[in-house]
Design an enzyme around this catalytic site. Structure first.
Site, PDB file in Angstrom:
ATOM      1  N   GLY A   1      -7.876   4.882   4.195  1.00 28.16           N
ATOM      2  CA  GLY A   1      -9.181   4.390   3.747  1.00 28.16           C
ATOM      3  C   GLY A   1      -9.641   5.112   2.492  1.00 28.16           C
ATOM      4  O   GLY A   1      -8.829   5.735   1.803  1.00 28.16           O
TER       5      GLY A   1
ATOM      6  N   GLY B   1     -10.245   7.455   0.059  1.00 24.77           N
ATOM      7  CA  GLY B   1      -9.865   8.852  -0.046  1.00 24.77           C
ATOM      8  C   GLY B   1     -10.959   9.733  -0.605  1.00 24.77           C
ATOM      9  O   GLY B   1     -11.101  10.897  -0.214  1.00 24.77           O
TER      10      GLY B   1
ATOM     11  N   VAL C   1      -5.924  11.153  -7.688  1.00 27.20           N
ATOM     12  CA  VAL C   1      -5.257  11.578  -6.455  1.00 27.20           C
ATOM     13  C   VAL C   1      -6.227  11.345  -5.303  1.00 27.20           C
ATOM     14  O   VAL C   1      -7.399  11.718  -5.388  1.00 27.20           O
ATOM     15  CB  VAL C   1      -4.855  13.065  -6.538  1.00 27.20           C
ATOM     16  CG1 VAL C   1      -4.314  13.554  -5.200  1.00 27.20           C
ATOM     17  CG2 VAL C   1      -3.810  13.261  -7.643  1.00 27.20           C
ATOM     18  N   GLY C   2      -5.733  10.721  -4.243  1.00 27.14           N
ATOM     19  CA  GLY C   2      -6.577  10.462  -3.082  1.00 27.14           C
ATOM     20  C   GLY C   2      -6.477  11.580  -2.061  1.00 27.14           C
ATOM     21  O   GLY C   2      -6.076  12.711  -2.372  1.00 27.14           O
ATOM     22  N   ASP C   3      -6.833  11.268  -0.829  1.00 24.05           N
ATOM     23  CA  ASP C   3      -6.800  12.277   0.232  1.00 24.05           C
ATOM     24  C   ASP C   3      -5.414  12.470   0.834  1.00 24.05           C
ATOM     25  O   ASP C   3      -5.114  13.529   1.397  1.00 24.05           O
ATOM     26  CB  ASP C   3      -7.802  11.911   1.342  1.00 24.05           C
ATOM     27  CG  ASP C   3      -7.545  10.526   1.933  1.00 24.05           C
ATOM     28  OD1 ASP C   3      -6.955   9.674   1.239  1.00 24.05           O
ATOM     29  OD2 ASP C   3      -7.936  10.295   3.097  1.00 24.05           O
TER      30      ASP C   3
ATOM     31  N   SER D   1       0.808  -1.221   0.000  1.00 24.25           N
ATOM     32  CA  SER D   1       0.000   0.000   0.000  1.00 24.25           C
ATOM     33  C   SER D   1       0.836   1.264   0.000  1.00 24.25           C
ATOM     34  O   SER D   1       0.293   2.370  -0.017  1.00 24.25           O
ATOM     35  CB  SER D   1      -0.917  -0.005   1.225  1.00 24.25           C
ATOM     36  OG  SER D   1      -0.172   0.159   2.410  1.00 24.25           O
TER      37      SER D   1
HETATM   38  N1  ASP Z   1      -6.560   7.065   1.539  1.00 28.20           N
HETATM   39  C1  ASP Z   1      -5.778   6.526   0.475  1.00 28.20           C
HETATM   40  C2  ASP Z   1      -6.310   6.973  -0.840  1.00 28.20           C
HETATM   41  O1  ASP Z   1      -7.505   7.114  -0.978  1.00 28.20           O
HETATM   42  C3  ASP Z   1      -5.722   5.059   0.423  1.00 28.20           C
HETATM   43  C4  ASP Z   1      -5.775   4.336   1.718  1.00 28.20           C
HETATM   44  O2  ASP Z   1      -5.601   4.894   2.761  1.00 28.20           O
HETATM   45  O3  ASP Z   1      -5.985   3.131   1.720  1.00 28.20           O
HETATM   46  O4  ASP Z   1      -5.528   7.105  -1.749  1.00 28.20           O
END
Ligand code: ASP
Length: 347
Positions: free
Chosen positions: A252, A254, A229-231, A80
């Site tokens: 989690g 994003g 692009v995530g959070d 990840s």
């Molecule tokens: N929050 C991250 C995203 O959405 C991924 C993750 O935390 O699993 O890119």
């Protein structure tokens, strides 16, 4: 107008002058003014252990959290983050990361960065060596190259095979076939949900001078559309630090957190006196209330995804919460081993 932040003023304000001059961290005060604490998402046990080793030597919290998350960026077994992260839908690893340094109120981030393992360090370089906060894609890569970061293929065989399995089982209307027997029918019927996952590390710390910093780094959503692009690299969403209050970060889905900017909200709720776990639960409730699309809700109207939050106050109180139970966070308070603690949860 405030005086311009000269190099000398910046170094002396941050205590970095001592670091730069001697090449070693400044000496610890006889009686540390603040108890150092490091917390991280549930995959971050070794990150908080490393961070605490450095904090106890008097390191700045930003150095400590980055050194902690670098262990996961290096680890091919963590799919990840960093090297070995799961790629986008075209099989290319794209990383997102952000850092915030409370004492100087500065932040830096990179998004959709390819070929560089330590996205957290590139984010830090954006903080230190540009007048910007966020660099993305080809621009982020050029910037990293200019600063001497080494390019490499971040796709391990394990991550490539996971991607290939996803691609081959995505649909029975395309020409990609998973391994099958001669007489198998309807192969490749969309295991999309089952094989896709999120994963990230968020790590936050308070150092002995009361400096608060944080970092969130990730390969983001597995098999995402290139450029998604995530959070994690969005300050206010995947990470927020206020040196008077504390820090918060997330892992989690994003997309849900991008629509709620939870980290900055959690820090503001802590400023108003809420405990970290309570503030994180409030962020979970808000996400649940904001999720309206049927495809994202189960039969009882609860979000089908998970988001987790981790928060730390300047005084060293810590906690966290997620929508769904079964999640943990890592903590090291400098007394004994790093440990995993259950996150509070809504469901
Ligand atoms: N929050 C991250 C995203 O959405 C991924 C993750 O935390 O699993 O890119």
């Amino acid at each position: 107008m405030p005086p311009p932040l000269t190099r000398r003023r910046f170094l002396s304000a941050t205590g970095l002058a001592a670091l730069t001059a001697a090449g070693t961290p400044p000496a610890l005060p006889a009686q540390p003014a603040h108890r150092p604490v490091a917390i991280a998402s549930g995959n971050g046990l070794k990150a908080v252990t490393r961070a605490m080793e450095l904090l106890q030597q008097g390191a700045d919290a930003l150095d400590a959290v980055i050194a902690g998350v670098n262990l996961l960026e290096d680890d091919p077994a963590d799919q990840s983050v960093g090297y070995g992260g799961l790629p986008n839908e075209e099989g290319v690893v794209e990383l997102d990361a952000s850092v915030m340094h409370g004492p100087t109120g500065r932040g830096g981030a990179v998004a959709a960065l390819q070929n560089i393992r330590y996205a957290s360090r590139v984010a830090r370089r954006v903080l230190e060596r540009t007048d910007h906060v966020l660099l993305v894609g080809a621009g982020a890569l050029k910037f990293a190259r200019a600063h001497g970061f080494r390019e490499e293929n971040l796709l391990t065989d394990e991550a490539r095979e996971a991607w290939l399995r996803w691609k081959e089982t995505l649909s029975n209307l395309d020409d990609w076939l998973p391994p099958h027997e001669l007489d198998t029918r309807d192969i490749g019927q969309g295991l999309k949900e089952a094989l896709r996952h999120y994963g990230t590390i968020n790590c936050n710390a308070v150092d002995v001078r009361g400096g608060v910093s944080g970092c969130t780094t990730t390969s983001g959503l597995a098999f995402k559309i290139p450029g998604r692009v995530g959070d994690s690299p969005i300050l206010g969403a995947g990470l927020w630090v206020d040196n008077d209050v504390g820090a918060a970060g997330s892992t989690g889905r994003g997309e849900a957190n991008l629509l709620a900017c939870s980290s900055v909200m959690i820090v503001e709720w802590m400023r108003q006196g809420r405990a970290p776990t309570d503030a994180c639960l409030q962020a979970c409730r808000r996400i649940a209330a904001q999720t309206k699309m049927k495809r994202l809700l189960d039969a009882e109207g609860r979000p089908k995804f998970n988001v987790s939050f981790y928060a730390l106050t300047k005084a060293g109180a810590h906690g966290g919460a997620s929508l769904w139970g079964g999640m943990k966070y890592a903590v090291n308070t400098g007394e004994g081993e790093s440990r995993l603690v259950d996150l509070a949860h809504l469901y």
